[in-house]
Scaffold this motif. Structure first.
Motif, short mmCIF file in Angstrom:
data_model
loop_
_atom_site.label_atom_id
_atom_site.label_comp_id
_atom_site.label_asym_id
_atom_site.label_seq_id
_atom_site.Cartn_x
_atom_site.Cartn_y
_atom_site.Cartn_z
N GLU A 23 36.51 -90.13 -101.40
CA GLU A 23 36.21 -90.00 -102.83
C GLU A 23 37.43 -90.26 -103.71
O GLU A 23 37.32 -90.44 -104.91
N GLY A 24 38.61 -90.27 -103.12
CA GLY A 24 39.83 -90.53 -103.87
C GLY A 24 40.40 -89.28 -104.49
O GLY A 24 39.91 -88.17 -104.27
N PRO A 25 41.46 -89.43 -105.29
CA PRO A 25 42.13 -88.26 -105.89
C PRO A 25 41.21 -87.53 -106.87
O PRO A 25 40.39 -88.14 -107.55
N VAL A 26 41.39 -86.22 -106.94
CA VAL A 26 40.60 -85.36 -107.83
C VAL A 26 41.50 -84.86 -108.95
O VAL A 26 42.58 -84.31 -108.69
N THR A 27 41.09 -85.04 -110.19
CA THR A 27 41.84 -84.54 -111.34
C THR A 27 41.45 -83.09 -111.61
O THR A 27 40.27 -82.79 -111.80
N VAL B 200 46.70 -84.47 -110.45
CA VAL B 200 45.64 -84.85 -109.51
C VAL B 200 45.98 -84.36 -108.12
O VAL B 200 47.14 -84.09 -107.79
N PHE B 201 44.95 -84.23 -107.31
CA PHE B 201 45.11 -83.84 -105.91
C PHE B 201 44.47 -84.92 -105.05
O PHE B 201 43.31 -85.28 -105.26
N ASP B 202 45.23 -85.44 -104.09
CA ASP B 202 44.74 -86.50 -103.22
C ASP B 202 44.93 -86.07 -101.77
O ASP B 202 46.05 -86.01 -101.27
N ASN B 203 43.83 -85.76 -101.12
CA ASN B 203 43.90 -85.37 -99.71
C ASN B 203 43.49 -86.49 -98.77
O ASN B 203 43.22 -86.28 -97.59
N GLY B 204 43.42 -87.70 -99.33
CA GLY B 204 43.10 -88.86 -98.51
C GLY B 204 41.62 -89.06 -98.25
O GLY B 204 41.25 -89.88 -97.41
N SER B 205 40.76 -88.35 -98.96
CA SER B 205 39.32 -88.48 -98.74
C SER B 205 38.81 -89.78 -99.34
O SER B 205 39.48 -90.43 -100.16
#
Length: 386
Positions: free
Chosen positions: A217-221, A210-215
């Motif tokens: 929308e939350g972490p993206v898988t 997952v990638f979490d840039n703090g947005s």
């Protein structure tokens, strides 16, 4: 005084092969059945998804191969079979792809005796260069038509298909060759790790990146599901410079591997029967299929996985002269997606894959090179074709 160097005597020219034996070599070569072998591998692997109840009676049998005796045993458990399918699907796809490419190149470049063409490919580099050429320049339309379908159009091939079906099949086979060359080049590290030394580590279905840039929308898988992990020295296949030592994880798509391998097996079978007709005068049959069938085989599994990343590579940390250790660098290779892919029945109702009879023509009865006697001790009877 310096020593005088003796000039090196030129080596005498090597004797040339006698072309009169080509008919016998061809007749011998086309008694084989490479497509049969590929299908046996595919079908044998597919048996591993059967239930334990279905497999138990077969494993309970006493099996004997010559002097090797395999007594009754329990079927492998489900996880062992799943790992086997994931690894073997990679090997089958790459082996099938390499077979198709080498067969095609040999029948293009060594028209009088393709067996010589396959045996003449002496270095991996030479074959890779030809694959690179396919990915960059493509292949000739008439070569694909002649070698896989038997002629440049239905009338030349002597088969009962429409012009539209013929052209669609030529396009599908061209795209299949491109896919095979691309996959062979791009994932050679994975293939070598799986084939040479079984040096892959399986990450199970619970694996998730997952990638979490703090947005908000939350972490993206971007990758989820089973993966195959392996080490490699160069960053990319063919790289001759740059950083060294990486560990990569590639998503496991055994369904894609086996679906495409089936189409490759059909293409190899078609090539074989076309060549057998041309070189031995025997009738046969071929498989023609549409681009939609190929697209489905490649992209249905990708679409089902919902992954946007195919391979994740981590550069192994390096120790600097001051003793510090570098950070782990991460590279991503995107999934090969198909724009507007639709797996629905409506989208693929026009798809076709069918077997077509390949009758022998008058010109197939005339040998390419006439020989009035057999020169080889193992040739099939009548292979001189006088």
């Amino acid at each position: 005084m310096g020593r005088s160097r003796r000039s090196k005597k030129p080596e005498p020219p090597r004797p040339r092969l006698a072309p009169e034996q080509y008919s016998e070599l061809n007749a011998t070569f086309y008694t084989g059945e490479p497509s049969e072998y590929l299908m046996m591998r595919i079908e044998s692997l597919s048996l591993m998804v059967a239930s334990v109840a279905a497999l138990a009676p077969a494993f309970a049998e006493n099996r004997r191969v010559g002097v090797a005796d395999f007594g009754p045993m329990s079927p492998p458990d489900e996880q062992a079979r799943r790992r086997y399918i994931q690894s073997e699907a990679v090997i089958i796809l790459h082996h099938s792809a390499e077979t198709l490419l080498r067969m095609f190149l040999a029948h293009v470049g060594y028209e009088q005796c393709p067996w010589l063409g396959i045996a003449s490919s002496r270095t991996p580099r030479e074959f890779k260069d030809k694959c690179i050429e396919i990915t960059k320049a493509g292949v000739k339309r008439d070569d694909v038509a002649r070698i896989f379908i038997g002629g440049t159009d239905p009338r030349d091939a002597g088969i009962r298909v429409t012009d539209e079906e013929f052209e669609e099949s030529v396009e599908a086979l061209t795209r299949l060759l491109y896919f095979c060359a691309t996959r062979f080049l791009d994932e050679s590290f994975l293939y070598n790790a799986a084939k040479h030394g079984l040096a892959t580590v399986h990450l199970d279905d619970s694996t998730k990146f997952v990638f979490d840039n703090g947005s908000l929308e939350g972490p993206v898988t971007f990758s989820s599901g089973a993966m195959l992990t392996y080490l490699h020295k160069q960053e990319k296949p063919g790289a001759t410079s740059g950083p060294e030592w990486f560990v990569s994880a590639t998503g496991s798509l055994p369904d894609q591997g086996l679906a495409v391998a089936v189409l490759i097996q059909r293409a190899v079978g078609s090539l074989w029967d076309v060549a057998r007709r041309r070189y031995t005068g025997a009738s046969g049959s071929i498989t023609i299929f549409s681009t939609k069938v190929l697209i489905d085989a490649i992209y249905a599994a990708v679409n089902e996985s919902l992954n946007v990343v195919r391979t994740i590579s981590f550069e192994l940390p390096k120790r600097a002269e001051d003793g510090s250790i570098s950070e782990v660098k991460i590279n991503f290779d995107g999934q090969d997606l198909y724009k507007d892919f639709d797996h629905s029945v409506d989208e693929f109702r026009a798809a076709f894959m069918k077997r077509v009879e390949l009758p022998k023509r008058q010109r197939d009865m005339k040998p390419l090179i006439v020989s009035r006697r057999n020169l080889l001790p193992f040739s099939p009877e009548g292979s001189s074709r006088v």
